[in-house]
Design an enzyme around this catalytic site. Structure first.
Site, PDB file in Angstrom:
ATOM      1  N   ARG A 118      -1.535  62.265  68.574  1.00  0.00           N
ATOM      2  CA  ARG A 118      -1.828  60.839  68.684  1.00  0.00           C
ATOM      3  C   ARG A 118      -0.971  60.047  67.699  1.00  0.00           C
ATOM      4  NH1 ARG A 118      -7.422  62.755  68.505  1.00  0.00           N
ATOM      5  NH2 ARG A 118      -8.336  62.697  70.590  1.00  0.00           N
ATOM      6  N   ASP A 175      13.974  81.558  56.008  1.00  0.00           N
ATOM      7  CA  ASP A 175      13.362  80.539  55.159  1.00  0.00           C
ATOM      8  C   ASP A 175      11.843  80.497  55.329  1.00  0.00           C
ATOM      9  OD1 ASP A 175      15.736  79.674  53.995  1.00  0.00           O
ATOM     10  OD2 ASP A 175      16.170  78.312  55.648  1.00  0.00           O
ATOM     11  N   GLY A 176      11.356  80.831  56.531  1.00  0.00           N
ATOM     12  CA  GLY A 176       9.911  80.862  56.756  1.00  0.00           C
ATOM     13  C   GLY A 176       9.226  81.904  55.894  1.00  0.00           C
ATOM     14  N   ALA A 229      14.850  69.825  47.857  1.00  0.00           N
ATOM     15  CA  ALA A 229      14.958  71.143  48.486  1.00  0.00           C
ATOM     16  C   ALA A 229      14.686  71.066  49.977  1.00  0.00           C
ATOM     17  CB  ALA A 229      13.990  72.124  47.817  1.00  0.00           C
ATOM     18  N   GLU A 257       8.287  69.934  52.085  1.00  0.00           N
ATOM     19  CA  GLU A 257       7.802  68.626  52.502  1.00  0.00           C
ATOM     20  C   GLU A 257       6.311  68.627  52.721  1.00  0.00           C
ATOM     21  OE1 GLU A 257       8.114  71.143  55.762  1.00  0.00           O
ATOM     22  OE2 GLU A 257      10.012  70.188  55.274  1.00  0.00           O
TER      23      GLU A 257
END
Length: 268
Positions: free
Chosen positions: A135, A51-52, A162, A126
């Site tokens: 932080r 998928d990468g 997706a 995303e």
């Protein structure tokens, strides 16, 4: 007669490079021209890897309208449609038109800086907003222009359908059928104490609503934005707007493809 060009993108693992060489030979034997770049005549992009590699190819070619298909030589391979031992079947089904296109929506973040500049980032899976150097962040969040909460925690993730099975799922978000057009806002390690109050579950938003984010002053500097696998750091953010993008990604699917069968085979 118009040249039939197929573009191949691959990662550099030995099995992927071997698969690429074999696929190129089979495609050329079937009358196609193979290219590593996105030519004006390209009619299909084949991404070899996991998928990468697939996400890398989409960003490399800047979300083109022509369809993609993935060959899985990686691990999960949720986007990938075929395995390396199905190359001949793939070419046959493609030449005979025994496939359909599955369209995925994308999400866009527009970053507005204090010096009146703006930057756009698009993601298929995303967009993640978090603090630099791990932080905690404090984010004033509005939906459709109405203030909703002052989020405190590690950050928030905004996923497409997706991307609901990716990082979002690891954070406890829900799996969304890609035929639904919605955004899912999932908190990352939200604080929920007497001092800080944040939603601790995902929020589902219809496609016509946008998400507005204004970092508190103390966290405005050093905000990291990740779109799929790409990271950007800003030190002078005024506000961020996240909404659906007009760009889509088309995936080639064969006749026996079913989303929920894929989910079952990958997760259960």
């Amino acid at each position: 007669m118009k040249n039939r060009v197929i573009t191949i993108h691959t990662n550099d693992t030995p099995v992927s490079l071997k698969t690429k060489k074999l696929l190129a030979k089979k495609l050329e034997g079937s009358g196609f021209i193979v290219s590593e770049s996105l030519d004006t005549d390209s009619e299909l992009i084949v991404c070899i890897g996991g998928d990468g590699a697939f996400l890398e190819g989409i960003h490399k070619f800047q979300f083109p309208e022509i369809p993609f298909i993935g060959i899985n030589t990686g691990h999960l391979g949720f986007f990938q449609e075929i395995s390396p031992n199905q190359l001949a079947d793939f070419i046959f089904h493609y030449k005979t038109g025994k496939y359909h296109l599955q369209t995925f929506s994308t999400v866009k973040a527009t970053v507005f800086t204090e010096n009146n500049q703006s930057f756009e980032h698009v993601g298929l899976n995303e967009i993640v907003i978090r603090g630099e150097l791990s932080r905690s962040v404090h984010l004033n969040i509005s939906i459709g222009g109405s203030f909703i909460e002052r989020f405190s925690g590690d950050g928030i993730l905004v996923s497409t359908p997706a991307g609901s099975t990716a990082y979002n799922y690891s954070l406890g978000g829900c799996i969304v059928d890609p035929r639904l057009k919605l955004m899912q806002v999932t908190p990352i390690a939200p604080m929920n104490t007497t001092a800080y109050r944040s939603f601790t579950s995902s929020i589902l938003l219809p496609s016509d609503l946008s998400l507005g984010i204004i970092p508190d002053y103390e966290t405005r500097r050093g905000i990291k934005i990740t779109t799929d696998h790409l990271e950007y750091t800003y030190n002078n953010i005024d506000n961020i707007n996240i909404e659906f993008s007009d760009k889509v990604v088309n995936l080639l699917r064969f006749e026996n493809y079913d989303f929920w069968t894929k989910v079952k085979s990958k997760f259960l």
